[in-house]
Design an enzyme around this catalytic site. Structure first.
Site, PDB file in Angstrom:
ATOM      1  N   ASP A   1       4.021  -1.366   2.441  1.00 17.97           N
ATOM      2  CA  ASP A   1       2.711  -1.668   3.021  1.00 17.97           C
ATOM      3  C   ASP A   1       2.693  -1.391   4.521  1.00 17.97           C
ATOM      4  OD1 ASP A   1       1.617  -2.518   0.620  1.00 17.97           O
ATOM      5  OD2 ASP A   1       0.888  -4.424   1.420  1.00 17.97           O
TER       6      ASP A   1
ATOM      7  N   GLU B   1      -7.067   0.277  -4.180  1.00 15.79           N
ATOM      8  CA  GLU B   1      -6.495   1.032  -3.069  1.00 15.79           C
ATOM      9  C   GLU B   1      -6.712   2.529  -3.283  1.00 15.79           C
ATOM     10  OE1 GLU B   1      -2.079   0.671  -1.471  1.00 15.79           O
ATOM     11  OE2 GLU B   1      -2.181   1.905  -3.283  1.00 15.79           O
TER      12      GLU B   1
END
Length: 381
Positions: free
Chosen positions: A265, A71
């Site tokens: 998220d 990420e």
């Protein structure tokens, strides 16, 4: 209601600078962008997240977990290509290529999702949001700087990743990252559900232009499927999305009870919807969705952000990343048409980068929102 696709930045080449539209000085905006880059990449120890390992490799540190994630590396690469920072881009890519990408087995060409700062892997499995950011950042690098010798043959590296994402498992080994029947991205290759914040239909539109020719129809279908999915996953009143959701868009409750709610998220969904609208302007639903989520948070100060059910009921647990959530709520102003759009941009402008232990995720979202709202999160063709 649909809008005219040719109004999107992909077709017009015009990117909104929301800050200047709301009266901010363009020079101040550019200075904020440069100072934010410098603080994140070369600032003091309480702010920066970019670190060098050796003469040709660097990484972004998840300061809350003290590890390196696909990420973060892929986010860093996208930030670098947007800001024309080729040296840092190549150093991040070299780290990922050498330490994180699998060369064989069921995860061939995927990336181990997190490792230690010295490059040793903590887990072998991949997280698909890293792969999709790697692929588009590499395509942009190819288009902006040109391909070089491997592993800096950026466009081929991107195609290799996307090839694995949809074809892995066809030989009986491993699993694809996109579900073949629904064309939806999975949470991880082995799971039969998704993560709404992974859905980047504006990326898939570009993959449909630049991936292997035989795979381009798949990516066209994936963009359509992803936009339809987001309409199901985002609550019709609050605009909130769960962290994990089934392929029908319903919150994933089976064995993932904590992730059926709006939490870390989920914050990315607002920004993703808005950037998709800025780039391709497919559907006015993006404006309605952006209005909804800004309306939900309009009366809540960032220090009061919490975990929420998707229908808006708060838990006692406070947000781990309030600056990141404020940033993505502000990014929604790229598409929002409601009365809260300027408020969130002003609040974001008046909020500095986060410092301290939890700064990594917040400040990545902060930088993406700053790029987007200033007209500098661009498609490099």
């Amino acid at each position: 209601m649909s809008t005219t696709r040719t109004e999107g930045a992909f077709y017009s080449g015009q990117y909104r600078n929301v800050f200047t539209e709301y009266g901010y000085n363009e020079k101040d905006v550019l200075e904020r962008l440069e100072s934010t880059w410098n603080e994140m990449f070369y600032g003091d120890e309480e702010t920066r997240i970019y670190h060098s390992l050796d003469e040709d490799k660097s990484y972004l540190l998840d300061t809350g977990n003290l590890d390196v994630r696909t990420e973060g590396i892929s986010y860093g690469m996208m930030i670098c290509v947007q800001l024309d920072k080729k040296r840092e881009f190549d150093r991040l890519w070299t780290f990922a290529k050498q330490f994180m990408q699998h060369q064989a087995g069921k995860y061939k060409d995927y990336f181990a999702w997190h490792c230690k700062p010295d490059g040793s892997r903590i887990s072998q499995g991949p997280a698909p949001d890293g792969e999709e950011f790697f692929a588009l950042a590499l395509f942009f690098a190819s288009n902006r700087w040109g391909d070089g010798p491997a592993p800096y043959d950026y466009s081929e590296q991107a195609r290799m990743i996307l090839r694995a994402c949809i074809h892995q498992g066809e030989n009986g080994i491993g699993d694809p990252m996109w579900d073949p029947s629904t064309k939806l991205i999975k949470f991880i290759p082995e799971t039969p559900f998704s993560d709404p914040s992974y859905h980047l239909p504006h990326f898939y539109e570009l993959f449909a232009l630049w991936a292997d020719k035989q795979d381009r129809p798949f990516w066209e279908e994936a963009a359509v499927a992803s936009r339809a999915y987001l309409k199901k996953a985002c609550h019709p009143i609050t605009g909130l999305a769960p962290e994990y959701a089934n392929y029908d868009g319903s919150p994933r409750t089976e064995s993932h009870e904590a992730y059926q709610h709006f939490f870390s998220d989920s914050y990315r969904v607002a920004a993703n919807v808005a950037v998709d609208y800025e780039w391709f302007r497919v559907d006015e639903w993006a404006c309605e969705q952006s209005n909804r989520i800004q309306a939900f948070f309009s009366g809540i100060a960032p220090e009061g952000y919490r975990r929420y059910t998707v229908d808006g009921r708060p838990f006692e647990e406070y947000s781990l990343h309030p600056v990141g959530l404020l940033a993505t709520n502000a990014a929604a102003s790229l598409a929002a048409t409601g009365p809260n759009a300027k408020k969130f941009v002003d609040d974001f402008w008046n909020t500095p980068l986060r410092t301290g232990e939890r700064r990594y995720y917040d400040n990545c979202l902060y930088m993406f929102s700053l790029l987007a709202l200033s007209g500098n999160y661009r498609i490099w063709k």
